[in-house]
Design an enzyme around this catalytic site. Structure first.
Site, PDB file in Angstrom:
ATOM      1  N   ARG A 164     -29.963  18.219  25.645  1.00  0.00           N
ATOM      2  CA  ARG A 164     -29.655  19.637  25.589  1.00  0.00           C
ATOM      3  C   ARG A 164     -29.093  20.084  26.929  1.00  0.00           C
ATOM      4  O   ARG A 164     -29.519  19.613  27.981  1.00  0.00           O
ATOM      5  CB  ARG A 164     -30.916  20.450  25.279  1.00  0.00           C
ATOM      6  CG  ARG A 164     -31.746  19.922  24.137  1.00  0.00           C
ATOM      7  CD  ARG A 164     -33.006  20.740  23.917  1.00  0.00           C
ATOM      8  NE  ARG A 164     -32.673  22.032  23.352  1.00  0.00           N
ATOM      9  CZ  ARG A 164     -33.002  22.409  22.113  1.00  0.00           C
ATOM     10  NH1 ARG A 164     -33.653  21.581  21.330  1.00  0.00           N
ATOM     11  NH2 ARG A 164     -32.666  23.600  21.664  1.00  0.00           N
TER      12      ARG A 164
ATOM     13  N   ALA B 212     -38.609  28.524  14.749  1.00  0.00           N
ATOM     14  CA  ALA B 212     -39.006  29.784  15.386  1.00  0.00           C
ATOM     15  C   ALA B 212     -39.248  30.876  14.346  1.00  0.00           C
ATOM     16  O   ALA B 212     -40.172  31.683  14.475  1.00  0.00           O
ATOM     17  CB  ALA B 212     -37.933  30.230  16.376  1.00  0.00           C
TER      18      ALA B 212
ATOM     19  N   ASP C  65     -45.916  25.843  15.948  1.00  0.00           N
ATOM     20  CA  ASP C  65     -45.891  24.400  16.187  1.00  0.00           C
ATOM     21  C   ASP C  65     -47.292  23.796  16.265  1.00  0.00           C
ATOM     22  O   ASP C  65     -47.460  22.601  16.054  1.00  0.00           O
ATOM     23  CB  ASP C  65     -45.140  24.088  17.484  1.00  0.00           C
ATOM     24  CG  ASP C  65     -43.633  24.125  17.308  1.00  0.00           C
ATOM     25  OD1 ASP C  65     -43.173  24.270  16.168  1.00  0.00           O
ATOM     26  OD2 ASP C  65     -42.922  24.013  18.327  1.00  0.00           O
TER      27      ASP C  65
ATOM     28  N   ARG D 117     -33.194  30.700  24.803  1.00  0.00           N
ATOM     29  CA  ARG D 117     -34.620  30.888  24.541  1.00  0.00           C
ATOM     30  C   ARG D 117     -35.295  31.717  25.636  1.00  0.00           C
ATOM     31  O   ARG D 117     -36.083  32.627  25.345  1.00  0.00           O
ATOM     32  CB  ARG D 117     -35.339  29.537  24.437  1.00  0.00           C
ATOM     33  CG  ARG D 117     -36.816  29.679  24.114  1.00  0.00           C
ATOM     34  CD  ARG D 117     -37.613  28.422  24.376  1.00  0.00           C
ATOM     35  NE  ARG D 117     -39.007  28.597  23.982  1.00  0.00           N
ATOM     36  CZ  ARG D 117     -39.933  29.240  24.693  1.00  0.00           C
ATOM     37  NH1 ARG D 117     -39.593  29.777  25.870  1.00  0.00           N
ATOM     38  NH2 ARG D 117     -41.166  29.354  24.251  1.00  0.00           N
TER      39      ARG D 117
END
Length: 469
Positions: free
Chosen positions: A192, A323, A310, A113
């Site tokens: 993550r 996204a 979002d 990202r």
């Protein structure tokens, strides 16, 4: 759709709050379409944060329209030709290949990202988008002639339209909804991690990840899934683990967690998963998945403030569309503002934006819930007999969509309805844009109307180009 590098100025002033992918897309596209744009970002500097993010063919087409961006993303993108699905014990269920999808819809971009964001952020600056860092927005306001924001410093900034793109805690939600609403835990969280693949490559049991091109493997278990990927020709390694979690998210939804927490969740799983954990550096990111009840509207009563990304509609990661849908929002509002014809019609454009996007997003959100439930509630004895039931659904109404073209072609008929019903009622105009599937994947709608599941599966594979092996 290819704009001049010096587009005709519309005279419309736009403030975009937030420099995520939704905000940057809105800013870039507004600039490309001749609007005057100011972007406000609360952080004093931007850092290479995050881990893996995915952009489907429906959003990657936008990257390819921005000169030089796709060329920079390509060497950073994962190029696995498939994903292999395994049970949590390590039994291979099937391998789903992407070749057909790439040919039908175009390529997608999956990568870090922070690295992707840096490219898009720099592109925005290079083309002339004005971005102010360390500009925290504390409030939004509007009247019939303008809209604006109040910064933490007390400074008031006005424009014709304000686009709130600062995420699930957007302060723009209050002026749209008329009250403060708190995010709710979804009941799930994601561990993550992203790190160098050097140690993965040294172990005989895991080095397959770094050999023969990029690799992508998912392990599915009871209410848990673990997905690992190696990219950049064996250089970087990433994994995510979605699991049950009821923690409070009042203060934060992204925390750090010790590796031991993931070991507890994954105890007894495939030895390959255990070896990946052994090579994972501490700490993990512990990302609480935020849930928001679907909003009745994304736009303010004065029709000058719009929520996008979002801020309006958080997606679950299992949709693989959060996204992409945020980028679709950004280009759509830019098109609507250009098509409206001038500053005196921006309220009409904001209403049209919501009408064009609302039903598509509502259905796309459902796909994340559906995939999560398929994976987390699976009967693995049945899955071994019918492994294709665990595949990722890839449907044309999502991936083959061109949001920019659609908005251009459908703006006028949307506005015709809004002029008849009035801008305060977008319900009839929304009905013009109900997607092919109204409640998530088409396959589920067909399954409830008596269509043979074998036929559905064959159609799904024919459309998506997937192969079971």
């Amino acid at each position: 759709m290819a704009e001049s590098q010096n587009p005709v100025k519309t005279g419309i002033k736009v403030i975009v709050v937030g420099t995520g992918f939704a905000g940057l897309t809105a800013a870039i596209e507004c600039h490309r379409k001749g609007h005057s744009v100011l972007v406000l970002e609360k952080f004093p500097e931007l850092k290479l944060l995050g881990d893996i993010i995915s952009f489907g063919p429906n959003s990657s087409r936008l990257f390819r329209r921005w000169p030089g961006v796709a060329e920079q993303l390509e060497p950073l993108s994962m190029r696995a030709d498939s994903i292999t699905m395994k049970s949590w014990k390590g039994d291979t269920l099937f391998t789903q290949y992407w070749e057909g999808e790439d040919k039908e819809f175009g390529i997608r971009y999956d990568g870090h990202r922070g690295e992707f964001h840096e490219i898009v952020y720099n592109h925005a600056k290079e083309i002339g988008v004005e971005i102010r860092l360390n500009a925290r927005v504390e409030d939004y306001f509007e009247d019939d002639k303008e809209a604006g924001v109040v910064l933490e410093s007390g400074e008031r900034i006005t424009a014709d339209v304000v686009v709130a793109a600062e995420g699930v805690r957007s302060k723009g939600r209050k002026i749209v909804l008329g009250f403060e609403d708190a995010p709710k835990p979804s009941g799930y969280a994601v561990y993550r991690s992203w790190f160098s693949a050097d140690e993965i490559a040294k172990d005989p049991d895991t080095k397959f990840f770094t050999e023969g091109g990029d690799q992508h493997v998912a392990w599915l278990g009871p209410d848990v899934h673990f997905i690992a990927a190696c990219m950049k020709k064996g250089k970087d390694f990433s994994w995510v683990c979605t699991h049950k979690d009821e923690a409070d998210i009042e203060e934060s939804w992204q925390l750090e967690a010790p590796l031991a927490d993931a070991r507890k969740v994954l105890e007894g799983w495939d030895p390959i998963v255990q070896k990946i954990l052994d090579k994972t550096p501490e700490p993990l990111i512990d990302w609480k998945l935020v849930y928001r009840d679907p909003l009745p509207t994304w736009i303010s009563k004065g029709r000058r403030i719009a929520l996008i990304g979002d801020s309006a509609h958080p997606f679950l990661p299992t949709s693989i569309q959060g996204a992409s849908q945020a980028m679709e929002d950004g280009v759509t509002i830019a098109v609507c503002l250009r098509e409206c014809g001038g500053r005196d019609k921006v309220q009409e454009a904001v209403a049209a934006f919501e009408a064009i996007r609302y039903e598509r997003v509502k259905s796309a959100q459902k796909t994340g819930e559906q995939t999560r439930d398929i994976w987390h509630k699976a009967d693995f004895d049945d899955a071994k007999k019918n492994p294709e039931s665990m595949r990722l659904r890839r449907e044309a109404w999502i991936l083959g969509f061109d949001a920019e073209k659609y908005a251009e072609e459908n703006y006028r008929r949307t506005v015709d309805v809004l002029r008849r019903t009035g801008l305060q009622d977008t319900s009839e105009a929304r009905k013009l844009h109900v997607p092919e599937s109204t409640d998530g994947y088409l396959e589920y709608r067909n399954a409830t109307t008596g269509v043979d599941k074998t036929d559905i599966s064959a159609a799904a594979h024919a459309a998506a180009g997937t192969v079971i092996s």
